[in-house]
Motif scaffolding. Sequence first.
Motif, PDB file in Angstrom:
ATOM      1  N   ARG A 146       0.840  -1.199   0.000  1.00 41.16           N
ATOM      2  CA  ARG A 146       0.000   0.000   0.000  1.00 41.16           C
ATOM      3  C   ARG A 146       0.878   1.253   0.000  1.00 41.16           C
ATOM      4  NH1 ARG A 146      -5.501  -0.791   1.751  1.00 41.16           N
ATOM      5  NH2 ARG A 146      -5.869  -3.013   2.187  1.00 41.16           N
ATOM      6  N   GLU A 152      -8.777   4.239   7.844  1.00 47.41           N
ATOM      7  CA  GLU A 152     -10.158   3.981   7.463  1.00 47.41           C
ATOM      8  C   GLU A 152     -10.291   2.661   6.705  1.00 47.41           C
ATOM      9  OE1 GLU A 152     -14.270   4.428   7.050  1.00 47.41           O
ATOM     10  OE2 GLU A 152     -12.864   5.537   8.328  1.00 47.41           O
ATOM     11  N   TRP A 153      -9.348   2.364   5.813  1.00 49.50           N
ATOM     12  CA  TRP A 153      -9.453   1.113   5.046  1.00 49.50           C
ATOM     13  C   TRP A 153      -9.168  -0.090   5.958  1.00 49.50           C
ATOM     14  CZ3 TRP A 153     -12.067   3.473   1.918  1.00 49.50           C
ATOM     15  CH2 TRP A 153     -11.651   4.608   1.259  1.00 49.50           C
ATOM     16  N   ARG A 156     -12.358  -0.693   8.012  1.00 52.81           N
ATOM     17  CA  ARG A 156     -13.417  -1.378   7.270  1.00 52.81           C
ATOM     18  C   ARG A 156     -13.140  -2.873   7.170  1.00 52.81           C
ATOM     19  NH1 ARG A 156     -15.078   2.875   2.389  1.00 52.81           N
ATOM     20  NH2 ARG A 156     -15.314   4.705   3.768  1.00 52.81           N
ATOM     21  N   ASP A 157     -11.885  -3.235   6.971  1.00 52.46           N
ATOM     22  CA  ASP A 157     -11.531  -4.653   6.940  1.00 52.46           C
ATOM     23  C   ASP A 157     -11.795  -5.314   8.287  1.00 52.46           C
ATOM     24  OD1 ASP A 157     -10.818  -4.541   4.305  1.00 52.46           O
ATOM     25  OD2 ASP A 157      -8.659  -4.544   4.657  1.00 52.46           O
TER      26      ASP A 157
END
Length: 513
Positions: A146, A152-153, A156-157
């Motif tokens: 990445r 935030e990502w 979400r995971d």
Amino acid sequence: MTTIIPILGDQLSPTISSLKDADPATSVIVMMEVAEEATYVRHHKRKIAFLFSAMRHHAGALRAAGWNVVYQKLDDPDAADSFTAAVARAVSAHGATRIVVTEAGEWRVAAMLESWETLFGIPVEIRADERFLCSHAAFDAWADGRSELTMEWFYRDMRRKTGLLMDGGKPAGGQWNLDRQNRKPADGDLFLPRRKPCPPDDVTADVLALVAARFPDHPGSLESFDFAVTAEQAKAAEDRFVTDALPAFGDNQDAMVTGEPLLWHAHLSPYINAGLLDPLALCRRVDAEYRAGRVPLNSAEGFIRQIIGWREYMRGIYWREGPDFTRRNHLDVHRPLPRFYWTGDTDMHCLSEVIGQTLDLAYAHHIQRLMVTGNFALLIGADPHAVHTWYLEVYADAYEWVEAPNVIGMSQFADGGLIGSKPYISSGAYINRMSDYCGGCRYKVTERTGPDACPFNALYWDFLARNRDRIGRNRRLAGPYRTLDRMAPETVDGLRRQAADFLDTLDASGAPY
């Protein structure tokens, strides 16, 4: 065939991985209060007292459950002064053939655990800490490749992994993050939940006397000590938060009010980080409260994000970045923290209020830490390692794995933007909007220059001007820099002279403790 099982001070969970599959008949649990851990920084007196009392109570609970527990108190006549010395003594006394221990939370302690096999000449099994939802390997797998490690990502995971606040494959309510709903300013007419204190029992009273005698020069107060020190007391604190405060937590989590240190916050992080509460079980309970219609989605989401989002993310960053992370200094700043960080003695009411409650309670909520004490330290160009050390010292929930990324990265931007996408700075306007602090201050938040001007105002513009080479191209600061560029040159000069005069006065006020 005796197994030594050391239990560290932040591993106060009956289901800790080092105890799994252990046989009480052939195992000896070793717990120890050691001077080395209490003094590697000058921990707040209240923090030391909380941990020592919680450790003593946990040892009692383990004995009641049938375990053989060897417990070293700090004031034992022959007390070892380090973890390693205490474990060495147990290995010798019990003829141990192996050691099983749950992994440490900090690089410093991890290195110590990894040295034991060579030192003692017996196998040492270091097990993963299963109280965390994302292992080191899982975080590295998420991060690898990445270009930006955006929390935030990751969050979400983690929602998908745990199923928390998920409706099938979609987030409950159709949105992942409801933070925009959770920024309401302080309301002058507050009906606040009140927390029930935990009066010290005889065990805690002994610890309080010990801490007062042994650590008189450490920061903070022991007055009216009321921390939960057992799993049962921590669970009662959880019950009160979920019932009384959680429904309004989301709306008001960023608010700051004079004389009200807790507001709608949980104040559960010391218990979670020490092991008295299970973070996943707590999040599942919050999810259930939302499903039952007793808690609005923005409160449930805001709380769960702090646990499975920020908490897990910070741990992942800490272990991925390595032990030198606390020495990063992207802005190349070196000013000592002002003396009033250890006294609260300043005319700036916001700082006096937050530092004062910190010294009294070893607690401040996240906006007080980020946008008052952290914001000021960043604006004045304080050495980020000094800021890190102060936060590690003064907060009861502070362990390096969670504190250092929050301070070095999020608060002080010393990592250059790995964690935070911009420096978290503000003038006095933000503090005025989110608190009632400015109304009780001798400075005027509406003034930028002059003897009565709020220091945050000139410091804010001076910070932008002097750091332009390092942060001037940050897209999230484009608006402030456009505003700075529209100012008349004499206005900018006046602001920078105001900031320089203030910093000169600050530097002359005396060296920190």
